[in-house]
Design a protein around this motif. Structure first.
Motif, short mmCIF file in Angstrom:
data_model
loop_
_atom_site.label_atom_id
_atom_site.label_comp_id
_atom_site.label_asym_id
_atom_site.label_seq_id
_atom_site.Cartn_x
_atom_site.Cartn_y
_atom_site.Cartn_z
N THR A 1 0.79 7.03 -6.73
CA THR A 1 -0.19 8.11 -6.88
C THR A 1 0.50 9.46 -6.98
O THR A 1 0.17 10.29 -7.83
CB THR A 1 -1.16 8.12 -5.70
OG1 THR A 1 -1.84 6.86 -5.61
CG2 THR A 1 -2.19 9.23 -5.85
N LEU A 2 1.48 9.68 -6.10
CA LEU A 2 2.16 10.97 -6.05
C LEU A 2 3.05 11.21 -7.27
O LEU A 2 3.23 12.36 -7.70
CB LEU A 2 3.00 11.06 -4.78
CG LEU A 2 2.20 11.00 -3.46
CD1 LEU A 2 3.15 11.00 -2.27
CD2 LEU A 2 1.22 12.17 -3.36
N LEU A 3 3.59 10.14 -7.85
CA LEU A 3 4.55 10.29 -8.94
C LEU A 3 3.96 9.96 -10.32
O LEU A 3 4.68 10.05 -11.32
CB LEU A 3 5.77 9.39 -8.70
CG LEU A 3 6.59 9.68 -7.45
CD1 LEU A 3 7.79 8.74 -7.36
CD2 LEU A 3 7.08 11.13 -7.43
N PHE A 4 2.67 9.60 -10.36
CA PHE A 4 2.08 9.09 -11.60
C PHE A 4 2.24 10.05 -12.77
O PHE A 4 2.56 9.66 -13.89
CB PHE A 4 0.60 8.77 -11.39
CG PHE A 4 -0.04 8.09 -12.56
CD1 PHE A 4 0.09 6.72 -12.74
CD2 PHE A 4 -0.77 8.80 -13.50
CE1 PHE A 4 -0.49 6.07 -13.82
CE2 PHE A 4 -1.36 8.17 -14.59
CZ PHE A 4 -1.21 6.80 -14.74
N LEU B 1 0.83 -1.21 0.00
CA LEU B 1 0.00 0.00 0.00
C LEU B 1 0.86 1.26 0.00
O LEU B 1 0.48 2.26 -0.60
CB LEU B 1 -0.94 -0.02 1.21
CG LEU B 1 -2.02 -1.10 1.17
CD1 LEU B 1 -2.77 -1.17 2.49
CD2 LEU B 1 -3.00 -0.85 0.02
N LEU B 2 2.01 1.19 0.67
CA LEU B 2 2.94 2.32 0.61
C LEU B 2 3.38 2.57 -0.83
O LEU B 2 3.48 3.73 -1.27
CB LEU B 2 4.15 2.03 1.50
CG LEU B 2 5.30 3.06 1.43
CD1 LEU B 2 4.83 4.43 1.90
CD2 LEU B 2 6.49 2.58 2.26
N GLY B 3 3.61 1.50 -1.56
CA GLY B 3 3.99 1.64 -2.97
C GLY B 3 2.91 2.29 -3.81
O GLY B 3 3.22 3.08 -4.72
N THR B 4 1.64 2.00 -3.52
CA THR B 4 0.56 2.64 -4.28
C THR B 4 0.47 4.13 -3.97
O THR B 4 0.13 4.93 -4.84
CB THR B 4 -0.80 1.97 -3.99
OG1 THR B 4 -1.15 2.16 -2.62
CG2 THR B 4 -0.75 0.49 -4.30
N VAL B 5 0.79 4.51 -2.74
CA VAL B 5 0.81 5.93 -2.39
C VAL B 5 1.90 6.64 -3.17
O VAL B 5 1.68 7.73 -3.75
CB VAL B 5 1.02 6.12 -0.87
CG1 VAL B 5 1.24 7.60 -0.54
CG2 VAL B 5 -0.16 5.57 -0.09
N VAL B 6 3.08 6.03 -3.23
CA VAL B 6 4.18 6.60 -4.01
C VAL B 6 3.79 6.69 -5.48
O VAL B 6 4.04 7.71 -6.16
CB VAL B 6 5.46 5.76 -3.85
CG1 VAL B 6 6.57 6.29 -4.75
CG2 VAL B 6 5.92 5.75 -2.39
N PHE C 1 0.64 0.05 -9.43
CA PHE C 1 -0.19 1.24 -9.62
C PHE C 1 0.04 1.85 -10.99
O PHE C 1 -0.90 2.22 -11.68
CB PHE C 1 0.13 2.28 -8.54
CG PHE C 1 -0.78 3.48 -8.59
CD1 PHE C 1 -1.96 3.49 -7.88
CD2 PHE C 1 -0.46 4.58 -9.37
CE1 PHE C 1 -2.81 4.58 -7.94
CE2 PHE C 1 -1.30 5.67 -9.45
CZ PHE C 1 -2.48 5.68 -8.72
N VAL C 2 1.30 1.93 -11.40
CA VAL C 2 1.63 2.62 -12.64
C VAL C 2 1.23 1.83 -13.87
O VAL C 2 0.71 2.39 -14.84
CB VAL C 2 3.15 2.93 -12.69
CG1 VAL C 2 3.55 3.52 -14.03
CG2 VAL C 2 3.51 3.90 -11.56
N ALA C 3 1.45 0.50 -13.85
CA ALA C 3 1.24 -0.28 -15.08
C ALA C 3 0.71 -1.69 -14.81
O ALA C 3 0.83 -2.55 -15.68
CB ALA C 3 2.54 -0.36 -15.87
#
Length: 253
Positions: free
Chosen positions: A93-96, A86-91, A148-150
């Motif tokens: 979101t912020l960097l998308f 979940l921490l990775g999904t937050v990152v 999250f990204v791909a």
């Protein structure tokens, strides 16, 4: 007003096999193949659009996977993995909107191939211990970010989970829970980023009937396959995924 649905036959020529591969991967059989879904669809649409279209499809596949493997979860491992994922999904979101998705794909592909090379050239000795937990935390966070990204979270988490040598059903069930929670957590950020528009969602609905087909094929194979052969398919999936992501990230025009 026209129905907001992608009608280009070229899109469905790549989207149909992409969804089937994703379903087979969600079953645990050939885990890693699912990371090819977005790169395949990106031959016809942009990477963010491909990721958005797959969101409802992933939700259906995740629910089917949870039901199929409901008696085999490793809850202790899940409790360790989820916070970092979940921490990775937050990152993500912020960097998308900052990071180029092709660069991310290339990095994931390179790391996947390096992991495979290490496993094949320097196989673990009998009785070797599990990877350190700090490495698991790092790889799981990376998995949440690339997911999250791909929707390419499989290779990083596999790099930690495969050396644990879990029984195939336990491995599959645990990954099913992990990615169900991660994919569920993406809905609000994806909506916030403007990716869940009517055209993408209508196209996803058109692809939904393929979701159970891919999962069913994979479940039947995973329940009948020898553990040694099972992990060979996992490695094969990671090899193809790594090559494809590396090509898309660094070599594709």
């Amino acid at each position: 007003m026209d129905f907001p649905l992608i009608t280009d036959p070229g899109f469905y020529a790549v989207a149909v096999p992409a969804v089937l591969l994703l379903g087979i991967s969600k079953s645990g059989f050939g885990s890693g193949f699912g990371s090819l879904a977005v790169p395949l669809m990106a031959m016809a649409v942009t990477v963010p659009q491909a990721a958005a279209i797959l969101m409802p499809v992933l939700l259906v596949m995740d629910i089917l996977g949870l039901h199929a493997y409901r008696a085999h979860f490793d809850w202790k491992l899940i409790r360790f993995l989820l916070p970092f994922g979940l921490l990775g999904t937050v990152v993500g979101t912020l960097l998308f909107k900052v990071l180029d998705s092709h660069l991310v794909a290339g990095i994931v592909g390179a790391c996947t191939l390096l992991f495979l090379a290490q496993r094949l050239l320097f196989p673990p000795r009998p009785g070797a211990g599990a990877p350190p937990r700090w490495l698991g935390a790092v790889l799981t966070t990376v998995s949440g970010f690339t997911s999250f990204v791909a929707h390419a979270g499989g290779p990083p988490i596999n790099a930690y989970a495969i050396p644990l040598r879990l029984p195939p059903l336990v491995y599959t069930a645990t990954m099913a829970v992990f990615f169900f929670v991660l994919n569920l957590s993406k809905w609000i950020p994806y909506a916030w980023l403007g990716l869940l528009d009517m055209r993408n969602m209508a196209t996803s609905v058109a692809l939904l009937p393929l979701a159970p087909v891919g999962v069913l094929i994979g479940v039947r194979l995973a329940r009948r396959i020898d553990p040694v052969l099972f992990y060979r398919f996992v490695y094969a999936g990671m090899l193809l995924t790594g090559v494809k992501l590396l090509w898309d990230g660094f070599f594709a025009a």
